[in-house]
Each structure stands twice: as C-alpha cells, then as structure tokens.
Design a protein around this motif. Structure first.
Motif, PDB file in Angstrom:
ATOM      1  N   PHE A  70       6.586  -1.771   4.942  1.00  0.00           N
ATOM      2  CA  PHE A  70       5.966  -3.062   5.462  1.00  0.00           C
ATOM      3  C   PHE A  70       6.810  -4.385   4.991  1.00  0.00           C
ATOM      4  O   PHE A  70       6.856  -5.392   5.975  1.00  0.00           O
ATOM      5  N   GLU A  72      -2.367  -4.622  13.576  1.00  0.00           N
ATOM      6  CA  GLU A  72      -2.514  -3.070  13.264  1.00  0.00           C
ATOM      7  C   GLU A  72      -1.555  -2.860  12.159  1.00  0.00           C
ATOM      8  O   GLU A  72      -1.881  -1.987  11.044  1.00  0.00           O
ATOM      9  N   SER A  73      -0.267  -3.394  12.030  1.00  0.00           N
ATOM     10  CA  SER A  73       0.377  -3.300  10.974  1.00  0.00           C
ATOM     11  C   SER A  73      -0.199  -3.922   9.796  1.00  0.00           C
ATOM     12  O   SER A  73      -0.143  -3.305   8.361  1.00  0.00           O
ATOM     13  N   GLU A 114       0.340  -8.203  15.592  1.00  0.00           N
ATOM     14  CA  GLU A 114       0.837  -7.353  14.424  1.00  0.00           C
ATOM     15  C   GLU A 114      -0.296  -7.098  13.782  1.00  0.00           C
ATOM     16  O   GLU A 114      -0.216  -6.433  12.568  1.00  0.00           O
ATOM     17  N   ASP A 154      -1.696   2.838   4.173  1.00  0.00           N
ATOM     18  CA  ASP A 154      -1.256   3.683   4.960  1.00  0.00           C
ATOM     19  C   ASP A 154       0.244   3.286   5.369  1.00  0.00           C
ATOM     20  O   ASP A 154       1.021   4.112   6.085  1.00  0.00           O
ATOM     21  N   MET A 155       0.733   2.296   4.935  1.00  0.00           N
ATOM     22  CA  MET A 155       2.250   1.982   4.951  1.00  0.00           C
ATOM     23  C   MET A 155       2.562   1.528   3.530  1.00  0.00           C
ATOM     24  O   MET A 155       1.979   0.576   3.024  1.00  0.00           O
ATOM     25  N   ASP A 156       3.828   2.092   3.322  1.00  0.00           N
ATOM     26  CA  ASP A 156       4.247   1.786   1.924  1.00  0.00           C
ATOM     27  C   ASP A 156       5.008   0.421   1.920  1.00  0.00           C
ATOM     28  O   ASP A 156       5.338  -0.177   2.896  1.00  0.00           O
ATOM     29  N   ASP A 161      -3.263  -4.071   8.942  1.00  0.00           N
ATOM     30  CA  ASP A 161      -4.722  -3.500   8.605  1.00  0.00           C
ATOM     31  C   ASP A 161      -3.800  -1.820   7.904  1.00  0.00           C
ATOM     32  O   ASP A 161      -4.577  -1.275   7.216  1.00  0.00           O
ATOM     33  N   ALA A 162      -2.841  -1.302   8.389  1.00  0.00           N
ATOM     34  CA  ALA A 162      -2.131  -0.016   8.005  1.00  0.00           C
ATOM     35  C   ALA A 162      -1.763  -0.517   6.614  1.00  0.00           C
ATOM     36  O   ALA A 162      -1.970   0.348   5.392  1.00  0.00           O
ATOM     37  N   TRP A 163      -1.044  -1.546   6.138  1.00  0.00           N
ATOM     38  CA  TRP A 163      -1.043  -2.142   4.762  1.00  0.00           C
ATOM     39  C   TRP A 163      -1.881  -2.118   3.926  1.00  0.00           C
ATOM     40  O   TRP A 163      -2.180  -1.612   2.699  1.00  0.00           O
ATOM     41  N   ARG A 222      -4.389  -6.068  -0.906  1.00  0.00           N
ATOM     42  CA  ARG A 222      -4.510  -4.695  -0.533  1.00  0.00           C
ATOM     43  C   ARG A 222      -5.593  -4.179  -1.643  1.00  0.00           C
ATOM     44  O   ARG A 222      -6.196  -3.429  -1.342  1.00  0.00           O
ATOM     45  N   ALA A 224      -4.632  -0.632   4.134  1.00  0.00           N
ATOM     46  CA  ALA A 224      -5.564   0.682   4.229  1.00  0.00           C
ATOM     47  C   ALA A 224      -4.688   1.588   3.265  1.00  0.00           C
ATOM     48  O   ALA A 224      -4.976   2.761   2.864  1.00  0.00           O
TER      49      ALA A 224
END
Length: 288
Positions: free
Chosen positions: A114, A99-100, A97, A108-110, A102-104, A137, A106
């Motif tokens: 998340f 990638e998820s 997981e 890039d995921m609200d 990392d998106a949080w 974050r 960055a």
C-alpha cells in the motif's frame, strides 16, 4: 544503479518509513478547537454535537505538519466514538485509485504494497498519514479518493483549462471552470500571487478551481449513495477554506450542511485573523 540494488534500497526505505510511522503514532498531543463564532475554546468532544449536524466536516492541513494529521485523526476518532457513521474523503488519493483504497481497508493489501500506492498518489509522506490509514482500516471506516489526476491539474496550471483534450476532460466529472473575481481574490489573500504574472496566476486559479470543484462533486456523489453517512474531508487548508471546496459543494447542493476546521498557523490562521466567512473552528495542537 541496477534493478536489484534499487529494489533493496526501496525495501530498506519502506522498513524505515513503517517504523517511523509507528513512532509518530505514539507521540502524545492535546488538541482543542477555537469556535470562531462563539469566540471560545472547547474540546473536540464538546464540538462533536455540532460537527455531527454536518454531512461534510473539513479538517484542513499543511501536508508536512505531523500535528495537523494527528489532529485530523482526533476528529475522526471523536465522531466515531460518539457513534456516528462516517467516511473519510481524501485529497491525497485520486478517484481512480478507489480499488486500491478498498483493498487496503479490506486487509487484502499489506502495508508495504500500500505504501507504493500511496507514493504514487502523494509522494513519500506515508509516515505522516499512517496513523489515520491504520485507524480507518482497523475500524472499518470507508476512505474515499476525491482527487483528479495530477497530470490534469498540472496541465491546467501550465496551459489553462482550454488546453485540455477530450481525453483529459473525460478524466474529470462534468464541471465548468469559471473563475469569479471573488474566487481570485480569495486565492490572492490566502496564497498570494508568488511572483506570477497575471496570465500565470489566472491559470493557477483555474487549476485550483478544477481541484475544488471535482472534489466537491466526488464527495457529493458518495454521500448521495450513502445517505446515512457523513464525510470527514482531509485536504490542504487552502481547499478547506469556505470560499474553496465548501463553496463548490454549496453550489452543487445548497442544502448540504458543512463544518470547517482549519489548523491554527500563527500569524496566518489565527484568532482574530479569520471569521465565519472563512471557517467554523481553528484547531490548536500542543505536544505533551
């Protein structure tokens, strides 16, 4: 229940959890550490020079205890404020997981999206962990998934390590599952047999060992690729005891300096009940 109604219920639950998470983060707690070797109390800030000597600092938890998570956050903050380059390793997230995560981090995921990822990994406990994830974050602190698929450890607990298929073994890092008498004795002391028969308890030990060893391998892999970084590992207290994940790290790479902080649990994890074979510090939290 219709799909639309289910979506409305989930959206309402998400809103409640976010609000609750914010309320939790505002609670005031005072934390201190008990130095097990020196037999003295000190602040987390006073312990930072010693903690900073380690590549891995474990901060154990009871998953459902808010104070334990706020204490974990204070350790992360103290190391960060002192200027140390840290990452946070998570039992709560599977390695796949990342990638998820990392998106949080960055942005890039609200939060609502998340929360669904968090629920998939660790159930409906987001409010207890929210302050940690938001702080990491906002401060650009890497967060690293250390866990293996729960389906694998559950199968080991039910049927034993030998039951795993090649596909399931492929979900793990290269590890062995040799439960020693010492490891079994450690688990009997810490969690007890809980009514299990001997074969069932043996499978439980195998599942715990797979868990401890895989997280150790994943943490060391990250540190190998980030030589200037230390890792604060957030995990259940049973994995943070010295004979658990820390021992597996030592077996993989004996030169790795480690420090262990366990939460004080009255009557179990308490002054006089543990020694340096168990941990380096106990954490005390008092709500103010």
């Amino acid at each position: 229940m219709t799909m639309r109604l289910k979506q409305h219920i989930m959206a309402a639950l998400a809103f409640v959890l976010v609000c609750a998470g914010g309320a939790y983060a505002q609670q005031e707690w005072r934390f201190t550490l008990w130095d097990v070797a020196a037999e003295q109390e000190q602040s987390i800030a006073d312990a930072v020079p010693d903690l900073a000597l380690a590549r891995i600092v474990y901060v154990g938890e009871s998953h459902d205890q808010l104070s334990h998570h706020l204490g974990q956050l204070e350790v992360i903050r103290a190391l960060r404020r002192a200027g140390h380059d840290i990452a946070v390793g998570l039992e709560m997230f599977e390695r796949r997981e990342q990638e998820s995560l990392d998106a949080w981090l960055a942005g890039d995921m609200d939060e609502r999206a998340f929360m669904s990822v968090f629920r998939r990994n660790w159930g409906d406990m987001w409010p207890l962990y929210r302050a940690i994830f938001v702080y990491c974050r906002d401060e650009s602190i890497p967060m690293v998934g250390l866990n293996v698929p729960r389906s694998v450890t559950r199968k080991v607990a039910r049927e034993g390590f030998e039951s795993l298929t090649q596909e399931e073994i492929g979900m793990l890092p290269p590890i062995a599952c040799n439960v020693t008498p010492q490891y079994e004795a450690f688990l009997r002391r810490v969690v007890g047999a809980h009514g299990r028969d001997e074969s069932e308890f043996r499978r439980f030990c195998e599942a715990q060992l797979v868990w401890d060893t895989a997280m150790a391998v994943h943490a060391l892999e990250y540190l190998e690729n980030h030589p200037a970084t230390s890792m604060v590992v957030l995990t259940g207290a049973v994995h943070a005891w010295r004979p658990a994940m820390p021992l597996q790290v030592w077996r993989q790479k004996p030169s790795t300096a480690q420090r262990i902080i366990l939460p004080r649990i009255e009557g179990r994890l308490d002054i006089g009940a543990v020694d340096t074979e168990d941990c380096d510090y106990l954490m005390f939290g008092v709500e103010e």
